[in-house]
Design a protein around this motif. Structure first.
Motif: not given
Ligand SMILES: [Zn+2]
Lengths: 177, 465
Positions: B45-56
């Motif tokens: 979740l933390d990592a996603l806060t630093r990204r927008q759409w991201v390829r998994e």
């Protein structure tokens, strides 16, 4: 909750109905037999909406009656725990009140009535708030939540509560008169 | 368009409050097996806060997670309604478009490497946080928790029981229909016609003191305690929810619209616009090529740079993107993150404190100090460089000038020397040396330059005359 489902039933028909209107007779009898009944599994059969299939009749030995397997569509009503229903109060007493939602009977015990409502005995027993603004009596319409159901083979009985947000009286016939 | 920072904080608090000890195990793995991955959910979740759409796959790679493991976590969060996912079959071209969009969005880390571009038609999954929904979900979750406890305490959803004082026969509210008496307002025992007593009343009136009673009391205490702890421990989360309540949630839109937006194929008025920084780059009409955003970066000297940063609410708080070295120009008002000094890819990074100090400075003071620093660094570097050059000239005399490149005037580069801003490459316009430069310095040979450029190869930006 209402469901539209397909049920099956073996219908016995007297030989006197055999003729050009056999099918009509069969459907009429089906409606008479089934509508308004309750099964623990499916709930109350409210209405038959159509006959899907009438199978081949089988003559029963000795009687001359013929058994037809009939598949029919119908609307059933089955109350669930947690469901919100609107119901009409049928009886009020010190222990709580009873209400009906169609064929379903619901009991709301007094500890599931908001604390600020008190029982008033008399000709028309009722539960009333201290300021008299809300009154639950016979014929009142209430919105309640089902917290428990007892499902028997032929009967469904529910326990309800009006002790929650947006539950309680909907319209008050006493206030209007 | 909403600022990301408060929402990212919400996500982080949520992660720690509810998903801290979630273990994402496959069904067939025993619970005791090695490699307990609790806490992984928080990291993701933390990592996603630093990204927008991201390829998994990219996310898995940068988190050093097995992609299957990551997918399991993401699927879980999808069910929890925190994450939106999108799957599509795509060719190399499709992958490229995403990469370009990601690059334009400034994520930086999603870029496809050259070798990867020959992807056949594969199904790729993408994910991003659904901020608007997260707010609703978290609010609802807390509401449900509290309500369940409260109902339990008020014994709201319990079926009332009744007992006959004479024969001790017990009934429940389900028997109510059979118990009604038409002579008075009470329930009556089926056996002895005694007046039934509601069980809670009984407990209140008589002090039975039996085990049942004690158990109930303990249970009540436990519930009370739990309620208190909920209030206490969720306080920061609730405060954050309140803060965020009236802010517009950041909205990335669907994967496609996000891509189009970041590639600038969309007009600016598009309603699902992204945050300000992305808008700025999004308007750039570009072919789907990564890094075309380059020229767009506002290189404003000193003061204006500082102002710009303040005005852009979108990038104010949270994610200052790490600027690639080639974007870093002198005069830019950079924070540490932008220079990439803190590792942005680290999985557990809590960048709350990162670069705060840099940002908090008064912009004017900042600007002045940067100018000062710049001048100081310039002179220092110049001096040092001269010394080096002199030394080299001594060594290489003759040899250097005979090389074919000797005629060229080359841009050369030097290094800022003062303390904390060390790694930054600074370019010099060679034609305009300040003041007292000596002649040999001007004609620098490529070959001679190479060895001393040393560790910062990528900072070099040659301008050939
Ligand atoms: Zn009794």
């Amino acid at each position: 909750m209402f469901f539209h489902i397909v049920l099956e039933r073996n219908m016995q028909l007297h030989p006197r109905h055999f003729g050009p209107h056999l099918r009509d007779k069969l459907v009429a009898k089906l409606m008479k037999d089934v509508e308004g009944t309750c099964s623990g599994r499916h709930g109350f059969v409210v209405a038959i909406t159509g006959v899907e299939d009438v199978g081949k009749g089988l003559i029963r030995e000795g009687t001359g009656f013929v058994t037809f397997p009939v598949k029919y569509q119908c609307v059933v009503f089955r109350p669930f725990k947690g469901e919100i229903l609107e119901a009409v109060v049928t009886m009020v007493n010190k222990m709580g009140f009873f209400a009906e939602a169609g064929p379903v009977q619901i009991f709301v015990s007094n500890h599931l009535i908001p604390d600020d409502m008190e029982f008033q005995s008399g000709d028309v027993p009722n539960y009333t708030t201290s300021d008299g603004s809300v009154k639950i009596q016979k014929e009142s319409e209430v919105r309640l939540k089902i917290i428990g159901t007892r499902v028997d083979a032929t009967e469904i009985f529910c326990i309800g509560t009006i002790k929650d947000d947006y539950l309680g009286i909907i319209s008050d016939p006493g206030a209007a008169s | 368009m909403g600022s990301l920072e408060p929402f990212n904080r919400l996500v982080k608090l949520t992660a720690r409050a509810f998903y801290d000890d979630i273990s994402m195990k496959g069904e067939n793995q025993p619970k005791t097996s090695r490699g307990d991955n609790r806490g992984m959910a928080v990291v993701v979740l933390d990592a996603l806060t630093r990204r927008q759409w991201v390829r998994e796959e990219d996310l898995a790679k940068s988190l050093k997670l097995h992609s299957k493991q990551l997918r399991r976590i993401l699927r879980f969060f999808e069910e929890e309604k925190l994450v939106t996912r999108d799957h599509r079959k795509e060719s190399a071209k499709g992958a490229k478009i995403y990469s370009a969009a990601a690059a334009a969005a400034g994520d930086g880390q999603a870029g496809t490497k050259e070798g990867e571009e020959k992807v056949k038609l594969h199904t790729h999954s993408y994910c991003c946080l659904d901020y608007a929904q997260i707010c609703d979900v978290v609010r609802y979750r807390i509401h449900r928790m509290k309500k369940t406890l409260k109902d339990e305490l008020d014994s709201r959803n319990t079926v009332q029981h009744y007992v006959c004082p004479n024969c001790k026969k017990r009934y429940s509210a389900f028997d109510a229909l059979q118990l009604i008496s038409y002579t008075d307002e009470y329930f009556h025992c089926e056996n002895c016609n005694g007046e039934l007593i509601a069980e809670s009343d009984k407990l209140a009136s008589e002090e039975m003191g039996d085990g049942d009673d004690n158990a109930r009391k303990r249970r009540r205490e436990k519930l009370n305690d739990m309620q208190q702890r909920i209030d206490e421990q969720l306080k920061p989360l609730q405060a954050q929810l309140k803060r965020v309540k009236d802010l517009p949630a950041p909205e990335f839109g669907s994967l496609q619209s996000w891509e189009r937006l970041n590639l600038g194929a969309f007009t600016h008025g598009d309603s699902c616009a992204a945050d300000a920084s992305r808008n700025a780059q999004g308007q750039y009409n570009g072919t789907p090529m990564p890094y075309l955003g380059d020229t767009k970066v506002d290189v404003e000297l000193a003061g204006s740079g500082a102002k710009e940063e303040g005005a852009e609410s979108g990038r104010n708080g949270a994610e200052l993107k790490v600027l690639p070295p080639w974007m870093v120009k002198e005069g830019m008002n950079l924070t540490k993150e932008q220079r990439g000094e803190t590792s942005n890819t680290s999985s557990n990074g809590d960048e709350k404190s990162e670069g705060k100090d840099a940002k908090k400075q008064d912009p004017k003071e900042d600007e002045k100090s940067i100018q000062d620093e710049y001048i100081k660094a310039y002179y220092e570097a110049l001096k040092k460089r001269q010394e080096q050059e002199d030394a080299k000239m001594m060594q290489q005399e003759g040899h250097a000038f005979s090389s074919t490149h000797s005629e060229r005037q080359l841009g050369t580069k030097t290094k800022r020397e003062d303390g904390d801003v060390e790694d930054e490459g600074v370019e010099w316009e060679e034609q305009e040396p300040l003041g007292n430069t000596s002649e040999p310095y001007k004609f620098v040979d490529l070959n001679a330059e190479a060895p001393e450029s040393g560790d910062e190869e990528d900072g070099i930006d040659w301008e050939e005359g």
